[in-house]
Design a protein around this motif. Structure first.
Motif, PDB file in Angstrom:
ATOM      1  N   MET A 103     -23.288  86.556  -7.296  1.00 12.25           N
ATOM      2  CA  MET A 103     -23.216  85.177  -7.233  1.00 12.25           C
ATOM      3  C   MET A 103     -21.846  84.921  -6.112  1.00 12.25           C
ATOM      4  N   ASP A 104     -20.911  85.902  -6.306  1.00 12.10           N
ATOM      5  CA  ASP A 104     -19.818  85.746  -5.745  1.00 12.10           C
ATOM      6  C   ASP A 104     -19.948  86.181  -4.271  1.00 12.10           C
ATOM      7  N   ALA A 105     -20.750  87.196  -3.942  1.00  7.25           N
ATOM      8  CA  ALA A 105     -21.158  87.729  -2.597  1.00  7.25           C
ATOM      9  C   ALA A 105     -21.951  86.293  -1.977  1.00  7.25           C
ATOM     10  N   ALA A 106     -23.020  85.730  -2.759  1.00 11.82           N
ATOM     11  CA  ALA A 106     -23.616  84.759  -2.074  1.00 11.82           C
ATOM     12  C   ALA A 106     -22.820  83.537  -1.545  1.00 11.82           C
ATOM     13  N   ALA A 107     -21.793  83.339  -2.168  1.00 14.02           N
ATOM     14  CA  ALA A 107     -20.735  82.272  -2.069  1.00 14.02           C
ATOM     15  C   ALA A 107     -20.118  82.786  -0.878  1.00 14.02           C
ATOM     16  N   ARG A 108     -19.487  83.844  -0.777  1.00 16.31           N
ATOM     17  CA  ARG A 108     -18.751  84.211   0.627  1.00 16.31           C
ATOM     18  C   ARG A 108     -19.830  84.264   1.890  1.00 16.31           C
ATOM     19  N   ILE A 109     -20.973  84.573   1.787  1.00 14.87           N
ATOM     20  CA  ILE A 109     -21.676  84.723   2.857  1.00 14.87           C
ATOM     21  C   ILE A 109     -22.162  83.347   3.266  1.00 14.87           C
ATOM     22  N   THR A 110     -22.552  82.368   2.298  1.00 17.48           N
ATOM     23  CA  THR A 110     -23.051  81.175   2.763  1.00 17.48           C
ATOM     24  C   THR A 110     -21.871  80.047   2.910  1.00 17.48           C
ATOM     25  N   GLY A 111     -20.691  80.311   2.470  1.00 19.32           N
ATOM     26  CA  GLY A 111     -19.804  79.677   2.540  1.00 19.32           C
ATOM     27  C   GLY A 111     -19.624  78.308   1.528  1.00 19.32           C
ATOM     28  N   LYS A 112     -20.739  78.414   0.358  1.00 16.13           N
ATOM     29  CA  LYS A 112     -21.028  77.384  -0.617  1.00 16.13           C
ATOM     30  C   LYS A 112     -20.501  78.035  -1.862  1.00 16.13           C
ATOM     31  N   GLU A 113     -19.583  77.203  -2.442  1.00 21.38           N
ATOM     32  CA  GLU A 113     -19.129  77.710  -3.901  1.00 21.38           C
ATOM     33  C   GLU A 113     -20.162  77.826  -5.066  1.00 21.38           C
ATOM     34  N   ILE A 114     -19.920  78.659  -5.963  1.00 22.29           N
ATOM     35  CA  ILE A 114     -20.904  78.624  -7.029  1.00 22.29           C
ATOM     36  C   ILE A 114     -20.809  77.395  -7.813  1.00 22.29           C
ATOM     37  N   SER A 115     -21.892  76.705  -8.071  1.00 25.55           N
ATOM     38  CA  SER A 115     -22.104  75.339  -8.824  1.00 25.55           C
ATOM     39  C   SER A 115     -21.297  75.487 -10.119  1.00 25.55           C
ATOM     40  N   LEU A 116     -20.616  74.566 -10.655  1.00 21.96           N
ATOM     41  CA  LEU A 116     -20.106  75.044 -12.056  1.00 21.96           C
ATOM     42  C   LEU A 116     -21.193  74.599 -12.913  1.00 21.96           C
ATOM     43  N   GLU A 117     -22.337  74.210 -12.593  1.00 26.15           N
ATOM     44  CA  GLU A 117     -23.594  74.227 -13.552  1.00 26.15           C
ATOM     45  C   GLU A 117     -24.050  75.671 -13.881  1.00 26.15           C
ATOM     46  N   TRP A 118     -23.723  76.616 -12.971  1.00 27.39           N
ATOM     47  CA  TRP A 118     -24.388  78.137 -12.995  1.00 27.39           C
ATOM     48  C   TRP A 118     -23.471  78.657 -14.588  1.00 27.39           C
TER      49      TRP A 118
END
Length: 322
Positions: A103-118
Motif C-alpha cells: 500500500m505504501d508503494a502504491a501511494a508513492r507511485i500514484t501520488g495518492k495517500e492511503i485512505s484513513l479508512e484502510w
C-alpha cells in the motif's frame, strides 16, 4: 496435510468429479495419494467433514507404501499428474489488500495517500470464479489480446471449510480449510483505466487463467505460524521479490469475520491477501514477457510455477468507441 485436486491419465479406480478430477494428498516430495472418503470434489470433502477421517486414512496408506507394498493403483508420482487449483471452482473469490508495504508503494507511485479508512476496515474486490479463470500449478498463463503490460502478483490466501455467518474474530480460524499460494495475474494498462470508473479492475483481472492457485492446500495444523512466513517471487530463476506474511495489517481471521457480517460463507469460498510488498512488476517497474517462467513460493506451502503464454491474436477484438 497437503491436499490437491488432480488428474492422472490412467486413474479411474474411484468415482470422479464431473470434470474428471480427483482429490488427493501430497504425501511426500514426490508422490500424490488418491483420496476417496465419499467426496467427489474438494467442496464436498470439507462440506461432508471428510477432513476428520483423512489423516488416519493417509497415515495407514503411507505406512504400507513405506513398507514396500504395491500402491501403484492409488499413489502416483507427482511428475505424472496434472495439478489443478485445490478448489478448481471456488464458490466465491474475494481479494483483499492487506500488505502495508504494498500500500505504501502504491501511494508513492500514484501520488495518492492511503485512505484513513484502510486502517479501520479491510477492503476487497470480488474476482471472477468462472471455470475458465481458475488455473493451477504449471498452467500456461493467458496473455490477453488487449494488454501490453501483463503482471504477476505474489499473494496467498485461505479457503473456507465450513458454513458460517456473523463469525467472531476468535472463532474465525476454525473456518479456515487451508492455505494456498495465489498468483493474481493482472493486465495493468487496462486495469488502471477501468479503475478510474470506480467499479473495480474488470478486464484488468478477468480473463482465462487469471486466478492461479496451488500447488496444494495446506491445512492449518501444518502451516506453522501463518504470520511469519517468507514469500519469494522468481522470474526465470531470478529472484524479483521477497517478503514476509508478518507485513499483513489484517489477519485472515479479521478478514473472515468482516466478510461474514450479515453474509453467509460457504465451503470453497476463497479470500486472497493482496500483493506482498514489491511482489509485482508494477511496483518494481519490471515487466514479464511471453515465455517467462514465474515461480511464487510461500514457506511451508511450496512453489506455484507457471509459464507466460504468447499474446492472443483476435481479429474480432473489441473496438473502442471514439
Amino acid at each position: 496435510m497437503k491436499l490437491v485436486t488432480f488428474k492422472h491419465p490412467s486413474f479411474n479406480k474411484y468415482t470422479t468429479a464431473p470434470d474428471g478430477t480427483h482429490i488427493g494428498a501430497w504425501i511426500d516430495d514426490a508422490h500424490i495419494f488418491a483420496l476417496y472418503l465419499g467426496a467427489q470434489t474438494m467442496i464436498d470433502f470439507f462440506a461432508l467433514d471428510c477432513i476428520k477421517r483423512a489423516p488416519n486414512h493417509i497415515e495407514a496408506t503411507q505406512d504400507l507404501f513405506n513398507q514396500g507394498e504395491d500402491m501403484s493403483e492409488v499413489i502416483f508420482p507427482v511428475t505424472e499428474v496434472e495439478l489443478f487449483a485445490p478448489f478448481p471452482q471456488p464458490t466465491s473469490l474475494r481479494d483483499f489488500g492487506v500488505f502495508k508495504t504494498h500500500m505504501d508503494a502504491a501511494a508513492r507511485i500514484t501520488g495518492k495517500e492511503i485512505s484513513l479508512e484502510w486502517y479501520k476496515l479491510p477492503n476487497y474486490y470480488r474476482g471472477s470464479t468462472s471455470p475458465a479463470s481458475i488455473a493451477g500449478h504449471e498452467a500456461v498463463v493467458t496473455w490477453p489480446n488487449y494488454t501490453e503490460k501483463l503482471d504477476f502478483e505474489l499473494e496467498w490466501g485461505v479457503y473456507i471449510g465450513k458454513t458460517g455467518k456473523n463469525i467472531s474474530i476468535e472463532e474465525a480460524p476454525e473456518y479456515i480449510a487451508g492455505y494456498t499460494i495465489y498468483n493474481d495475474i493482472s493486465a495493468r494498462d487496462i486495469q488502471f483505466r477501468h479503475m478510474t470508473l470506480s467499479l473495480g479492475p474488470a478486464k484488468g483481472k478477468d480473463f482465462d487463467n487469471s486466478n492461479i492457485m496451488g500447488p496444494c492446500l495446506i491445512t492449518p495444523d501444518a502451516i506453522g505460524d501463518p504470520y511469519n512466513l517468507n514469500m519469494i517471487a522468481r522470474v526465470n530463476d531470478e529472484v524479483w521479490a521477497e517478503g514476509n506474511t508478518s507485513d499483513m495489517y489484517y489477519t485472515f481471521a479479521e478478514m473472515i469475520s468482516f466478510v461474514s457480517q450479515s453474509e453467509t460463507l460457504f465451503p470453497g469460498d476463497f479470500l486472497g491477501s493482496g500483493t506482498v510488498g514489491k511482489g509485482c512488476g508494477w511496483e518494481l517497474d519490471r515487466w514479464i514477457q511471453p515465455g517467462d517462467t514465474i515461480e511464487l513460493e510461500v514457506e511451508n506451502i511450496g512453489v506455484l510455477r507457471n509459464t507466460i503464454g504468447e499474446p492472443e491474436q483476435n481479429p474480432a477484438a473489441w473496438k473502442e468507441k471514439v
